[in-house]
Design a protein around this motif. Sequence first.
Motif, mmCIF file in Angstrom:
data_model
loop_
_atom_site.group_PDB
_atom_site.id
_atom_site.type_symbol
_atom_site.label_atom_id
_atom_site.label_comp_id
_atom_site.label_asym_id
_atom_site.label_seq_id
_atom_site.Cartn_x
_atom_site.Cartn_y
_atom_site.Cartn_z
ATOM 1 N N LEU A 134 40.524 31.863 -17.311
ATOM 2 C CA LEU A 134 41.175 30.702 -17.904
ATOM 3 C C LEU A 134 41.892 29.883 -16.831
ATOM 4 O O LEU A 134 42.323 30.412 -15.802
ATOM 5 C CB LEU A 134 42.193 31.130 -18.961
ATOM 6 N N ASN A 135 42.021 28.589 -17.102
ATOM 7 C CA ASN A 135 42.842 27.681 -16.303
ATOM 8 C C ASN A 135 43.753 26.903 -17.237
ATOM 9 O O ASN A 135 43.436 26.706 -18.411
ATOM 10 C CB ASN A 135 41.988 26.685 -15.516
ATOM 11 N N VAL A 136 44.883 26.449 -16.709
ATOM 12 C CA VAL A 136 45.821 25.628 -17.472
ATOM 13 C C VAL A 136 45.910 24.262 -16.808
ATOM 14 O O VAL A 136 45.980 24.158 -15.574
ATOM 15 C CB VAL A 136 47.210 26.279 -17.531
ATOM 16 N N LEU A 137 45.893 23.194 -17.619
ATOM 17 C CA LEU A 137 46.038 21.825 -17.135
ATOM 18 C C LEU A 137 47.221 21.175 -17.828
ATOM 19 O O LEU A 137 47.525 21.484 -18.992
ATOM 20 C CB LEU A 137 44.772 21.000 -17.389
ATOM 21 N N ALA A 138 47.881 20.260 -17.137
ATOM 22 C CA ALA A 138 49.002 19.509 -17.714
ATOM 23 C C ALA A 138 48.533 18.099 -18.062
ATOM 24 O O ALA A 138 47.775 17.482 -17.308
ATOM 25 C CB ALA A 138 50.164 19.451 -16.732
ATOM 26 N N ARG A 139 48.992 17.604 -19.204
ATOM 27 C CA ARG A 139 48.687 16.225 -19.609
ATOM 28 C C ARG A 139 50.011 15.505 -19.852
ATOM 29 O O ARG A 139 50.908 16.043 -20.502
ATOM 30 C CB ARG A 139 47.812 16.188 -20.861
ATOM 31 N N ASP A 140 50.137 14.273 -19.309
ATOM 32 C CA ASP A 140 51.410 13.555 -19.423
ATOM 33 C C ASP A 140 51.446 12.673 -20.666
ATOM 34 O O ASP A 140 50.481 12.610 -21.445
ATOM 35 C CB ASP A 140 51.720 12.767 -18.146
ATOM 36 N N THR A 141 52.562 11.989 -20.876
ATOM 37 C CA THR A 141 52.759 11.190 -22.086
ATOM 38 C C THR A 141 51.827 9.992 -22.168
ATOM 39 O O THR A 141 51.661 9.412 -23.238
ATOM 40 C CB THR A 141 54.217 10.700 -22.152
ATOM 41 N N GLY A 142 51.205 9.615 -21.053
ATOM 42 C CA GLY A 142 50.231 8.519 -21.073
ATOM 43 C C GLY A 142 48.802 8.983 -21.115
ATOM 44 O O GLY A 142 47.874 8.165 -21.013
ATOM 45 N N GLY A 143 48.583 10.302 -21.241
ATOM 46 C CA GLY A 143 47.231 10.844 -21.291
ATOM 47 C C GLY A 143 46.683 11.262 -19.947
ATOM 48 O O GLY A 143 45.551 11.760 -19.863
ATOM 49 N N GLY A 144 47.455 11.064 -18.854
ATOM 50 C CA GLY A 144 46.993 11.469 -17.532
ATOM 51 C C GLY A 144 46.884 12.977 -17.415
ATOM 52 O O GLY A 144 47.745 13.712 -17.909
ATOM 53 N N LEU A 145 45.816 13.441 -16.743
ATOM 54 C CA LEU A 145 45.529 14.870 -16.662
ATOM 55 C C LEU A 145 45.718 15.355 -15.229
ATOM 56 O O LEU A 145 45.345 14.685 -14.271
ATOM 57 C CB LEU A 145 44.096 15.150 -17.112
ATOM 58 N N SER A 146 46.280 16.545 -15.087
ATOM 59 C CA SER A 146 46.512 17.135 -13.770
ATOM 60 C C SER A 146 45.254 17.824 -13.261
ATOM 61 O O SER A 146 44.275 18.015 -13.990
ATOM 62 C CB SER A 146 47.635 18.166 -13.855
ATOM 63 N N TRP A 147 45.284 18.242 -11.989
ATOM 64 C CA TRP A 147 44.345 19.251 -11.511
ATOM 65 C C TRP A 147 44.595 20.526 -12.317
ATOM 66 O O TRP A 147 45.669 20.725 -12.884
ATOM 67 C CB TRP A 147 44.586 19.567 -10.042
ATOM 68 N N SER A 148 43.613 21.412 -12.313
ATOM 69 C CA SER A 148 43.802 22.668 -13.042
ATOM 70 C C SER A 148 44.598 23.657 -12.207
ATOM 71 O O SER A 148 44.648 23.582 -10.977
ATOM 72 C CB SER A 148 42.448 23.280 -13.408
ATOM 73 N N SER A 149 45.221 24.594 -12.894
ATOM 74 C CA SER A 149 45.925 25.689 -12.234
ATOM 75 C C SER A 149 44.919 26.598 -11.544
ATOM 76 O O SER A 149 43.711 26.537 -11.813
ATOM 77 C CB SER A 149 46.683 26.502 -13.276
ATOM 78 N N PRO A 150 45.380 27.496 -10.673
ATOM 79 C CA PRO A 150 44.507 28.590 -10.239
ATOM 80 C C PRO A 150 44.069 29.405 -11.458
ATOM 81 O O PRO A 150 44.696 29.348 -12.518
ATOM 82 C CB PRO A 150 45.398 29.413 -9.301
ATOM 83 N N PRO A 151 43.001 30.184 -11.319
ATOM 84 C CA PRO A 151 42.493 30.915 -12.485
ATOM 85 C C PRO A 151 43.249 32.209 -12.750
ATOM 86 O O PRO A 151 43.883 32.772 -11.865
ATOM 87 C CB PRO A 151 41.048 31.223 -12.083
ATOM 88 N N VAL A 152 43.180 32.670 -13.988
ATOM 89 C CA VAL A 152 43.601 34.016 -14.348
ATOM 90 C C VAL A 152 42.415 34.674 -15.045
ATOM 91 O O VAL A 152 41.754 34.060 -15.885
ATOM 92 C CB VAL A 152 44.843 34.015 -15.259
ATOM 93 N N THR A 153 42.118 35.909 -14.662
ATOM 94 C CA THR A 153 40.990 36.642 -15.237
ATOM 95 C C THR A 153 41.502 37.927 -15.868
ATOM 96 O O THR A 153 42.319 38.642 -15.274
ATOM 97 C CB THR A 153 39.935 36.965 -14.169
ATOM 98 N N PHE A 154 41.034 38.232 -17.073
ATOM 99 C CA PHE A 154 41.404 39.469 -17.754
ATOM 100 C C PHE A 154 40.246 39.885 -18.645
ATOM 101 O O PHE A 154 39.347 39.081 -18.936
ATOM 102 C CB PHE A 154 42.670 39.280 -18.607
ATOM 103 N N THR A 155 40.253 41.139 -19.058
ATOM 104 C CA THR A 155 39.215 41.671 -19.945
ATOM 105 C C THR A 155 39.879 42.214 -21.201
ATOM 106 O O THR A 155 40.825 43.015 -21.116
ATOM 107 C CB THR A 155 38.410 42.782 -19.257
ATOM 108 N N THR A 156 39.395 41.777 -22.342
ATOM 109 C CA THR A 156 39.957 42.256 -23.602
ATOM 110 C C THR A 156 39.586 43.725 -23.827
ATOM 111 O O THR A 156 38.607 44.237 -23.281
ATOM 112 C CB THR A 156 39.458 41.414 -24.776
#
Length: 677
Positions: free
Chosen positions: A544-566
Amino acid sequence: MPRTLLRAASAIVLTLAVLNVPAAHAQEATPVDVTVNTRAALAAVPETGIGANHAIWDAHLGTDQTADLLKAAGVRLLRYPGGSYSDIYHWADHTAPGGYVAPNTDFDTFMAGVRRTGARAMVTANYGTGTAEEAAAWVRYANVTKGYGVTYWEIGNENYGNGHYGAAWEADDHPDKSPAEYARHVVAYADAMKAVDPTIKIGAVLTTPANWPDAIVAEGDEGSWNEVVLSTAAQKIDFVILHWYPGALDRTGHVPDMIQLTREQIARHAGPGAERIGIAMTEFNTGSSSNGTTTQPGALAAADAYATLLANGVFTVDWWNVRNGIGAVTEVAGHTDYGDFGLLSSGGCTSDGSVCEPALNTPFAPYYALQMVSRFARPGDQFVRAGTDRSAVSAHAARRPDGSLAVLLINSSRDTSYAATLDYAGYTPAPGAPTVLTHTNGATAITTETTGTPGSRLLPPLSLTTIVLRPAPSTGPGAPGRPAATAVTDTTATIAWPRAADGARPVAKYEIHRQHGAVTEQLGETAGTMFTVRNLRPGTRYTLNVLARDTGGGLSWSSPPVTFTTATPATGTCRAKLTIQSDWASGYVGSIELTNTGAPVDGWTLAFTWPRTWQRLDSGWSAVWTQDGQDVKAVSEPGNGALATGATTTVGFVGAYSGPNVLPSVFTLNGRVCTGG
């Protein structure tokens, strides 16, 4: 790897054409769709990513011309004193009993070349015929007496090749050649060497998943080489060492599982803080003289593997070798292949003098592969997902701190040009022609020009192409920090991350995206910095990656990844436990203990799916076994079909694999998911 084992085992520059070429030429190219997804970040590009091996039998190791050529290729780490020679080499008197030591290859000469190259050093201390005291004295000389600041120190080379598993190529004077003995010495070496310089980093030798003798348990051992070494020495080391000679040009797909399985082994045996232990690929070569060691097909495979290994978090990939010497001479892709696993020509000839390599220091095709990768992905850049719809074309991408995006396209077809259409997810290129770097079959340099458009490119046969795009103006927020996964169950996981910095406008929310190859799926969003992902599948690996979106709809670069197994369900109507009884690095005997924890059944079907296409069922017993694609079923026989509540039965099988053996983790009994053992 020993040099002897490696020996056994008019240039045309084409200019990239854009797709607005005459129709007759455009029709000749086969279409390929390329997807680049900056919402799916992978590892950052390490400072030491592009590496190579030096060897003390190479009399030109320390020359200025060698150093300057390596610097021009982007080499940032150099390893010494040379594969299996490491376990016979004594640094103080510069001798290697039983091997050839060329003049002008001593440690000081090596370090002079390292400094001129602008690289870091990786030194392999002698485990096979040396001592911890000898290694500690080397650290003292290097870092205290001479002030070289050598950070990375390996303990031995391929020490599992000491005869303990049958094959013996690595020198080892220890009467006990077990992994337990090696691990005890790793602890002693680490203590002695860090007593001299506590800032150094110590590496221990591991076997590479799905490569001999990985997973084999020898008589008298408590587990496989990796299990024993990590269980004893993990708290004393800073990185682990893998070597990979795939022997084919189509094995890059093995890399993500190879590295993930290594990380899982480290986590299992190193305990808390295991994430601090890095992974180094200190020897790599395509290992395929028939497919090209000095010609373009091998170079393309090298570029693909370097980019994939680094994108999966390996902190250095070190080519074997800077020079290696002429081997079996063949014709590959229209050019002479000298069977030399080096980057630069040694200028030598075959034993009968009938064929000679080009002049000393002539770069071979893999040299340009390393040079292209170093220009494509620079230290501090961030790899992001990229993919294509054609197996002959590979794609990699890296975003740069200034907002630029570099895309590496590799056309491995020997006779087909591809008309590539590039689609960008999460990124808007600036209009205008991008910078394009190209290397084609037989070329003696990488060409650079500004041409074409961001959305299309013609890829010649056997070519490396890097496209560097400028970003459209953006005032979006900064990227969130690295996420962590906790409270992972069979169907849920809680993800938390450091908040992103505001850009021109405040951050309004965060989006959580799952990677599916080069495609991402948004799993949810939140205004906070924690989110519980639901409706996950049991026994499944998620990135998974996490991205930030601002109040005007602007999108950030993605975070580094996190990997896990259910996990598997905590409760259910059945329980299944898989046990590996024996493993020979290409197959294994497995047994599954099946317990009915629900209502009585009269007749049962146990089912699971192979996680990878390179796994198969060879045979089975105590049930009727079948395989359809990757799906496996074991159906009860007349004598064992009745299972009362609480009753247990055991079935067995022989599995085979030709890549990293990711074990099945989800089993169903009559269609219902079982808990784990």
